[in-house]
Scaffold this motif. Sequence first.
Motif, PDB file in Angstrom:
ATOM      1  N   GLY A 107       0.803  -1.221   0.000  1.00 56.01           N
ATOM      2  CA  GLY A 107       0.000   0.000   0.000  1.00 56.01           C
ATOM      3  C   GLY A 107       0.830   1.261   0.000  1.00 56.01           C
ATOM      4  O   GLY A 107       0.313   2.346   0.289  1.00 56.01           O
ATOM      5  N   GLU A 108       2.133   1.141  -0.312  1.00 57.42           N
ATOM      6  CA  GLU A 108       3.051   2.286  -0.367  1.00 57.42           C
ATOM      7  C   GLU A 108       3.182   2.990   0.988  1.00 57.42           C
ATOM      8  O   GLU A 108       3.391   4.197   1.052  1.00 57.42           O
ATOM      9  CB  GLU A 108       2.604   3.300  -1.435  1.00 57.42           C
ATOM     10  CG  GLU A 108       2.652   2.760  -2.859  1.00 57.42           C
ATOM     11  CD  GLU A 108       4.086   2.453  -3.315  1.00 57.42           C
ATOM     12  OE1 GLU A 108       4.964   3.303  -3.109  1.00 57.42           O
ATOM     13  OE2 GLU A 108       4.317   1.358  -3.862  1.00 57.42           O
ATOM     14  N   ASP A 109       3.023   2.233   2.071  1.00 59.74           N
ATOM     15  CA  ASP A 109       3.248   2.768   3.410  1.00 59.74           C
ATOM     16  C   ASP A 109       4.664   2.382   3.833  1.00 59.74           C
ATOM     17  O   ASP A 109       4.966   1.204   4.007  1.00 59.74           O
ATOM     18  CB  ASP A 109       2.224   2.190   4.401  1.00 59.74           C
ATOM     19  CG  ASP A 109       2.309   2.841   5.778  1.00 59.74           C
ATOM     20  OD1 ASP A 109       3.431   3.142   6.237  1.00 59.74           O
ATOM     21  OD2 ASP A 109       1.251   3.033   6.399  1.00 59.74           O
ATOM     22  N   TRP A 110       5.522   3.391   3.998  1.00 60.86           N
ATOM     23  CA  TRP A 110       6.932   3.135   4.284  1.00 60.86           C
ATOM     24  C   TRP A 110       7.314   3.489   5.717  1.00 60.86           C
ATOM     25  O   TRP A 110       8.451   3.811   6.010  1.00 60.86           O
ATOM     26  CB  TRP A 110       7.813   3.891   3.279  1.00 60.86           C
ATOM     27  CG  TRP A 110       7.522   3.432   1.894  1.00 60.86           C
ATOM     28  CD1 TRP A 110       6.725   4.037   0.972  1.00 60.86           C
ATOM     29  CD2 TRP A 110       7.983   2.219   1.281  1.00 60.86           C
ATOM     30  NE1 TRP A 110       6.651   3.288  -0.177  1.00 60.86           N
ATOM     31  CE2 TRP A 110       7.415   2.163  -0.018  1.00 60.86           C
ATOM     32  CE3 TRP A 110       8.802   1.182   1.692  1.00 60.86           C
ATOM     33  CZ2 TRP A 110       7.652   1.113  -0.893  1.00 60.86           C
ATOM     34  CZ3 TRP A 110       9.034   0.132   0.821  1.00 60.86           C
ATOM     35  CH2 TRP A 110       8.476   0.108  -0.451  1.00 60.86           C
ATOM     36  N   THR A 111       6.327   3.401   6.622  1.00 65.37           N
ATOM     37  CA  THR A 111       6.623   3.579   8.041  1.00 65.37           C
ATOM     38  C   THR A 111       7.729   2.605   8.442  1.00 65.37           C
ATOM     39  O   THR A 111       7.645   1.412   8.130  1.00 65.37           O
ATOM     40  CB  THR A 111       5.374   3.290   8.896  1.00 65.37           C
ATOM     41  OG1 THR A 111       4.295   4.124   8.458  1.00 65.37           O
ATOM     42  CG2 THR A 111       5.662   3.555  10.376  1.00 65.37           C
ATOM     43  N   PRO A 112       8.771   3.081   9.128  1.00 69.00           N
ATOM     44  CA  PRO A 112       9.853   2.161   9.516  1.00 69.00           C
ATOM     45  C   PRO A 112       9.344   0.989  10.343  1.00 69.00           C
ATOM     46  O   PRO A 112       8.549   1.170  11.271  1.00 69.00           O
ATOM     47  CB  PRO A 112      10.790   3.050  10.340  1.00 69.00           C
ATOM     48  CG  PRO A 112      10.544   4.431   9.820  1.00 69.00           C
ATOM     49  CD  PRO A 112       9.079   4.477   9.489  1.00 69.00           C
ATOM     50  N   VAL A 113       9.799  -0.218   9.982  1.00 73.68           N
ATOM     51  CA  VAL A 113       9.388  -1.446  10.662  1.00 73.68           C
ATOM     52  C   VAL A 113      10.616  -2.156  11.226  1.00 73.68           C
ATOM     53  O   VAL A 113      11.605  -2.357  10.521  1.00 73.68           O
ATOM     54  CB  VAL A 113       8.649  -2.394   9.690  1.00 73.68           C
ATOM     55  CG1 VAL A 113       8.458  -3.776  10.324  1.00 73.68           C
ATOM     56  CG2 VAL A 113       7.304  -1.807   9.286  1.00 73.68           C
ATOM     57  N   LEU A 114      10.517  -2.522  12.497  1.00 77.63           N
ATOM     58  CA  LEU A 114      11.558  -3.320  13.135  1.00 77.63           C
ATOM     59  C   LEU A 114      10.919  -4.647  13.538  1.00 77.63           C
ATOM     60  O   LEU A 114      10.000  -4.670  14.346  1.00 77.63           O
ATOM     61  CB  LEU A 114      12.127  -2.590  14.353  1.00 77.63           C
ATOM     62  CG  LEU A 114      13.393  -3.167  14.976  1.00 77.63           C
ATOM     63  CD1 LEU A 114      14.197  -2.054  15.649  1.00 77.63           C
ATOM     64  CD2 LEU A 114      13.072  -4.238  16.008  1.00 77.63           C
ATOM     65  N   PHE A 115      11.380  -5.741  12.920  1.00 80.89           N
ATOM     66  CA  PHE A 115      10.829  -7.065  13.210  1.00 80.89           C
ATOM     67  C   PHE A 115      11.427  -7.635  14.496  1.00 80.89           C
ATOM     68  O   PHE A 115      12.618  -7.490  14.771  1.00 80.89           O
ATOM     69  CB  PHE A 115      11.152  -8.039  12.075  1.00 80.89           C
ATOM     70  CG  PHE A 115      10.121  -8.091  10.990  1.00 80.89           C
ATOM     71  CD1 PHE A 115       8.773  -8.106  11.277  1.00 80.89           C
ATOM     72  CD2 PHE A 115      10.505  -8.159   9.661  1.00 80.89           C
ATOM     73  CE1 PHE A 115       7.820  -8.172  10.281  1.00 80.89           C
ATOM     74  CE2 PHE A 115       9.572  -8.221   8.645  1.00 80.89           C
ATOM     75  CZ  PHE A 115       8.222  -8.234   8.952  1.00 80.89           C
ATOM     76  N   VAL A 116      10.567  -8.322  15.264  1.00 79.06           N
ATOM     77  CA  VAL A 116      11.001  -9.074  16.440  1.00 79.06           C
ATOM     78  C   VAL A 116      10.490 -10.499  16.272  1.00 79.06           C
ATOM     79  O   VAL A 116       9.330 -10.716  15.912  1.00 79.06           O
ATOM     80  CB  VAL A 116      10.427  -8.474  17.739  1.00 79.06           C
ATOM     81  CG1 VAL A 116      10.809  -9.334  18.938  1.00 79.06           C
ATOM     82  CG2 VAL A 116      10.922  -7.052  17.938  1.00 79.06           C
ATOM     83  N   THR A 117      11.347 -11.481  16.514  1.00 80.29           N
ATOM     84  CA  THR A 117      10.931 -12.874  16.371  1.00 80.29           C
ATOM     85  C   THR A 117      11.619 -13.756  17.391  1.00 80.29           C
ATOM     86  O   THR A 117      12.701 -13.446  17.873  1.00 80.29           O
ATOM     87  CB  THR A 117      11.238 -13.396  14.956  1.00 80.29           C
ATOM     88  OG1 THR A 117      10.770 -14.748  14.846  1.00 80.29           O
ATOM     89  CG2 THR A 117      12.724 -13.361  14.660  1.00 80.29           C
TER      90      THR A 117
END
Length: 226
Positions: free
Chosen positions: A74-84
């Motif tokens: 959806g062209e949303d480039w909010t910074p994402v930090l993955f946790v797993t």
Amino acid sequence: MADARGLVLVVEDEPAIADVVRLNLAKAGYGVHVQHDGAQALADVRRLRPAAIILDVGLPGMDGIEICRALRAGEDWTPVLFVTARDDEVDRIIGLELGADDYVTKPFSPRELVARVGGVLRRTKGVPGVAPQTVGALTIDAGQRRTYAGEREFALTATEFDLLAHLMRRPGQVFTREQLLSEVWGYSSVAGTRTVDVHIAQLRAKLGATSPIRTVRGVGYAAESQ
């Protein structure tokens, strides 16, 4: 709620972990909204417009990878930090290829996680007073966080932009993967050099023929005119 440093959306289904993350982020001056449900998290992103998202990969129902895929589609480039909870390179690479900016595995240090969020957010800010730089057909404007070739503009994640800017600021200089991890991400062996390779591959895929990035076998990468 303190939010001088921006709002962070924490998407985590384990209440104890979510609470520790919330407390540490709030102590560091961030506003925090916690969401336990993946599908609802998408609605929260659109409603709250967070500065960054901490996203658990292993959510029940709609998992973190699906959420990130939906955001980027959806062209949303909010910074994402993955946790797993899984220290699996395949999962990590998939996450980065979808446009995640960083990746940590459980158990993690809450202080390190807060530092990673700070690093991602620093990469989203423009650098005033810095002239746009051009290598070949590609121009990068650190002040406005724009990357373009002629009339065509490219949508990059915060980390992709910072990596490209770092290379283009010194055309012809070869950087090792370890140097790039240290100078762009702000840490070294924690993430592994494969992180750099994945981001370079993503940049090349997005930039196509305008990409100035050259691989120097056995050494690293450089930005050069074609």
